[in-house]
Enzyme design. Structure first.
Site, PDB file in Angstrom:
ATOM      1  CG  LEU A 164      24.254  23.764  52.533  1.00  0.00           C
ATOM      2  CD1 LEU A 164      23.207  24.014  50.738  1.00  0.00           C
ATOM      3  CD2 LEU A 164      22.751  24.328  53.794  1.00  0.00           C
TER       4      LEU A 164
ATOM      5  CG  HIS B 116      20.464  22.657  55.668  1.00  0.00           C
ATOM      6  ND1 HIS B 116      21.048  22.266  55.767  1.00  0.00           N
ATOM      7  CD2 HIS B 116      19.762  23.636  55.872  1.00  0.00           C
ATOM      8  CE1 HIS B 116      21.615  22.417  57.013  1.00  0.00           C
ATOM      9  NE2 HIS B 116      20.531  23.831  57.144  1.00  0.00           N
TER      10      HIS B 116
ATOM     11  CD  GLN C 106      21.079  32.805  64.156  1.00  0.00           C
ATOM     12  OE1 GLN C 106      20.278  33.436  62.957  1.00  0.00           O
ATOM     13  NE2 GLN C 106      20.441  31.653  64.150  1.00  0.00           N
TER      14      GLN C 106
ATOM     15  N   GLY D  25      12.845  25.346  58.347  1.00  0.00           N
ATOM     16  CA  GLY D  25      12.121  23.571  58.833  1.00  0.00           C
ATOM     17  C   GLY D  25      10.837  23.843  59.680  1.00  0.00           C
TER      18      GLY D  25
ATOM     19  CB  SER E  48      21.325  19.149  63.477  1.00  0.00           C
ATOM     20  OG  SER E  48      21.771  20.766  64.299  1.00  0.00           O
TER      21      SER E  48
HETATM   22  P1  AMP Z   1      20.368  26.045  60.016  1.00  0.00           P
HETATM   23  O1  AMP Z   1      20.919  26.071  58.939  1.00  0.00           O
HETATM   24  O2  AMP Z   1      20.216  24.680  61.236  1.00  0.00           O
HETATM   25  O3  AMP Z   1      19.907  27.637  60.112  1.00  0.00           O
HETATM   26  O4  AMP Z   1      18.712  26.106  59.536  1.00  0.00           O
HETATM   27  C1  AMP Z   1      18.455  26.090  58.126  1.00  0.00           C
HETATM   28  C2  AMP Z   1      17.026  25.812  58.263  1.00  0.00           C
HETATM   29  O5  AMP Z   1      16.668  24.940  57.721  1.00  0.00           O
HETATM   30  C3  AMP Z   1      15.753  26.361  59.304  1.00  0.00           C
HETATM   31  O6  AMP Z   1      14.707  26.467  58.521  1.00  0.00           O
HETATM   32  C4  AMP Z   1      15.830  24.535  59.472  1.00  0.00           C
HETATM   33  O7  AMP Z   1      14.476  24.988  60.073  1.00  0.00           O
HETATM   34  C5  AMP Z   1      15.388  23.934  58.620  1.00  0.00           C
HETATM   35  N1  AMP Z   1      16.797  22.678  58.982  1.00  0.00           N
HETATM   36  C6  AMP Z   1      17.363  22.078  59.664  1.00  0.00           C
HETATM   37  N2  AMP Z   1      17.356  20.931  60.372  1.00  0.00           N
HETATM   38  C7  AMP Z   1      16.205  20.174  59.214  1.00  0.00           C
HETATM   39  C8  AMP Z   1      15.418  18.721  59.224  1.00  0.00           C
HETATM   40  N3  AMP Z   1      16.077  18.357  59.554  1.00  0.00           N
HETATM   41  N4  AMP Z   1      14.411  19.094  59.006  1.00  0.00           N
HETATM   42  C9  AMP Z   1      14.038  20.136  58.397  1.00  0.00           C
HETATM   43  N5  AMP Z   1      14.105  21.441  58.485  1.00  0.00           N
HETATM   44  C10 AMP Z   1      15.107  20.851  58.610  1.00  0.00           C
END
Ligand code: AMP
Length: 294
Positions: free
Chosen positions: A43, A47, A74, A160, A198
């Site tokens: 995170l 997040h 996935q 996101g 990210s």
């Molecule tokens: P992940 O853990 O990368 O699968 O992301 C979990 C959630 O956080 C997903 O809905 C992503 O789109 C969102 N998310 C990840 N990075 C960002 C960011 N930089 N800005 C906004 N939302 C994000």
């Protein structure tokens, strides 16, 4: 284990679906909403902002649930499942700081029976963009998100915009399957230099990290050109490709301008068309995605 213990701020871990359903029952005792933020962990501030958004949607009496699950279904066979960053202790600390009510962290064995034989298939929005390079990826996303929705039964879920195609697929999924969960999209959170935050950024070597913000700059260039009156997608894409390919060490998976809802390619960028410019770029072995509205 008594529920109270599971919910104690110093120990907010709810590890199994059985426990989460007990916790969900507890959440359900109030009429206030339960809001889910699905994540794969590692995170970061992006997040954290999603969690704040979830808290706003939940209201003072509602419950915010975060799931941390690196979903094997996935990832393709040659993708980065095993090296995807896993930082659970830090994730739990962040959730505690952000006042998360429940943290759901199941193991793959808890989530998937060894003889699981059913999954979801999305047959339209996932054909292009990331779906073209990652066959089966969005089927895995739809399946795991549906399972999370069934376990936690949230009223709302926050996703996101950074993963724009994923957000479009999830919106389509709840529409097509009549899933009673409201989907909230949250704008991309960026580093000061523009790089979209990210979990994969931490895998970048220093040289790649230095040039990575140029992906965002290239997308911003398209937005500025469109605002200045360039409507030809062909010309906008040509400029975008040139900018992306000039990033040292970069290879471009795709650079596209599409309708933001249908994800169909656009020929012209016109006011009110709700276009979206998206790119996926590999820097070394790390694949980064980003997008902006047009
Ligand atoms: P992940 O853990 O990368 O699968 O992301 C979990 C959630 O956080 C997903 O809905 C992503 O789109 C969102 N998310 C990840 N990075 C960002 C960011 N930089 N800005 C906004 N939302 C994000």
């Amino acid at each position: 284990m008594p529920l109270r213990r599971l919910l104690r701020p110093s120990k907010p871990l709810v590890k199994t679906a059985a426990r989460i359903s007990a916790a969900r029952k507890w959440c359900g005792q109030s009429d206030a909403p339960v809001v889910l933020v699905p994540t794969m962990g590692a995170l970061h501030r992006g997040h954290a902002e999603l969690i704040c958004r979830a808290r706003r949607a939940a209201g003072p009496k509602g419950k915010v649930v975060v799931s941390v699950f690196v979903n094997p279904t996935q990832f393709g066979p040659r993708e980065d499942f095993s090296r995807y960053p896993r930082t659970f202790r830090d994730d739990a600390a962040l959730c505690r700081r952000e006042g998360v009510d429940l943290l759901f962290h199941p193991s793959p064995e808890e989530m998937y029976a060894p003889d699981a034989s059913l999954s979801l298939v999305e047959g339209d929005l996932s054909r292009g963009l990331c779906g073209a390079a990652r066959p089966g990826h969005f089927n895995g996303v739809c399946t795991v998100v549906t399972k999370l929705f069934n376990i936690i039964r949230p009223d709302l879920a926050v996703f996101g915009e950074k993963d724009w195609q994923q957000l479009a697929v999830i919106r389509r999924m709840v529409r097509d399957l009549d899933i009673p969960v409201g989907i909230i999209g949250y704008p991309t959170v960026r580093e000061d230099d523009g790089l979209a935050m990210s979990s994969r950024n931490r895998l970048l070597d220093p040289a790649s990290r230095k040039v990575a913000p140029r992906i965002h700059h290239a997308l911003t260039g398209v937005v500025m050109e469109a605002e200045a009156g360039e409507f030809s997608v062909q010309r906008l894409k040509k400029g975008l490709m040139k900018d992306l390919l000039s990033i040292p060490g970069a290879s471009v998976d795709y650079a596209e301008i599409v309708d933001g809802t249908t994800l169909q390619p656009l020929r012209k960028v016109l006011p009110g068309k709700k276009g979206r410019v998206l790119a996926a770029v590999r820097l070394g072995s790390v694949r980064l995605i980003d997008n902006l509205p047009l």
